[in-house]
Design a protein around this motif. Structure first.
Motif: not given
Length: 299
Positions: A11-15, A21-22, A245-246
């Motif tokens: 869930f956290l990574l999906g945000q 990745l960029g 970012f998170l």
């Protein structure tokens, strides 16, 4: 609403998956240019990105605080809806005569109020409400509700029409009518406050500027590392930038509490609680809408 339970890493990574990745690709590119192409001069003092990171941290703290205030206001409003829904039915049970006809009418009123709670939540989330109308509202009212432009308001007007009938029949005194109408007015006010939060867009320029600052900070960060961090440069840049970012993504989700996301105000769960309370007061069984089960959030 996120619960006090472990939140899946997915869930956290999906945000922030695209941002992370960029940053990872950019950090690898800068690493290759500096250490394999011979462009070692592409460096800046670490104090520069550190200073910018400090400024961004202050902006993020303010941003997150403002977003949480919007979310908390929505939760307080729905807490008031719980209280006023119980008060509405309790007042009617107290004021109306204790006969079979009146009790049946109060049960109908309770079902309509439960339907209004579910209906308001689904309307704020932009979800279909036809099934709710067919489940909770009297059959003779359904056509009117389905054709109404503002369906939650139409349900409250049906409450008011019922009060007028009781008053004309002499079952409610002037003072009693005023007290029950005041409860309806508070419910109407709560609905309007929810719509204000839903329809008031958080300033986009503030979000845009903050995102630009985070991108600039991320772009500067790889140039500030020294040779002693040769093999951990890319992971560190990715982790530090992802953290910023998170936090920014979390603030964006909190600022909009009616978007059918795990961070929403739990309107469906609150409506289920109201259904249980009103069923207890009226002694009638009411159909509850099943909440989507999850290990770490409730809607």
């Amino acid at each position: 609403m996120l619960l006090n339970r472990p939140i899946p890493f997915s869930f956290l990574l999906g945000q922030i998956r695209y941002e992370a990745l960029g940053v990872f690709v950019f950090a690898n590119l800068m690493f290759a240019l500096r250490h394999y192409v011979g462009l070692e001069y592409l460096s800046i003092p670490l104090a520069i990105p550190a200073l910018m990171g400090t400024c961004i941290s202050l902006l993020l703290a303010f941003r997150t605080n403002q977003a949480y205030e919007r979310w908390w206001e929505a939760r307080v409003i729905w807490g008031g809806i719980v209280n006023d829904s119980r008060t509405l039915i309790r007042q009617l049970l107290t004021f109306l005569p204790l006969d079979t006809t009146s009790r049946s009418a109060v049960q109908t009123m309770a079902r309509r109020q439960i339907g209004w709670c579910y209906l308001l939540g689904q309307t704020l989330r932009g979800q279909p409400v036809e099934k709710l109308i067919q489940t909770y509202l009297p059959e003779e009212e359904q056509a009117t509700m389905l054709s109404a432009a503002h369906r939650p308001l139409a349900v409250l007007q049906a409450h008011a029409d019922q009060l007028r009938e009781w008053y004309r029949a002499g079952q409610l005194t002037d003072i009693q009518l005023a007290q029950v109408d005041a409860t309806l007015s508070r419910l109407t006010d709560a609905m309007g406050r929810c719509e204000r939060i839903k329809n008031t867009v958080f300033p986009k320029t503030y979000t845009f500027y903050l995102q630009v600052f985070i991108i600039l900070f991320t772009a500067m960060l790889p140039f500030g590392f020294v040779e002693s961090l040769f093999f951990v440069e890319v992971p560190l840049v990715t982790l530090i930038a992802s953290a910023f970012f998170l936090i920014e993504k979390s603030a964006i989700q909190l600022q909009d509490p009616f978007e059918n996301r795990p961070t929403d105000t739990p309107m469906t769960a609150i409506a289920e609680g109201i259904a249980g309370s009103l069923s207890q007061l009226t002694g009638a069984f009411v159909v509850e809408q099943p909440t989507e089960l999850s290990k770490y959030y409730k809607l």
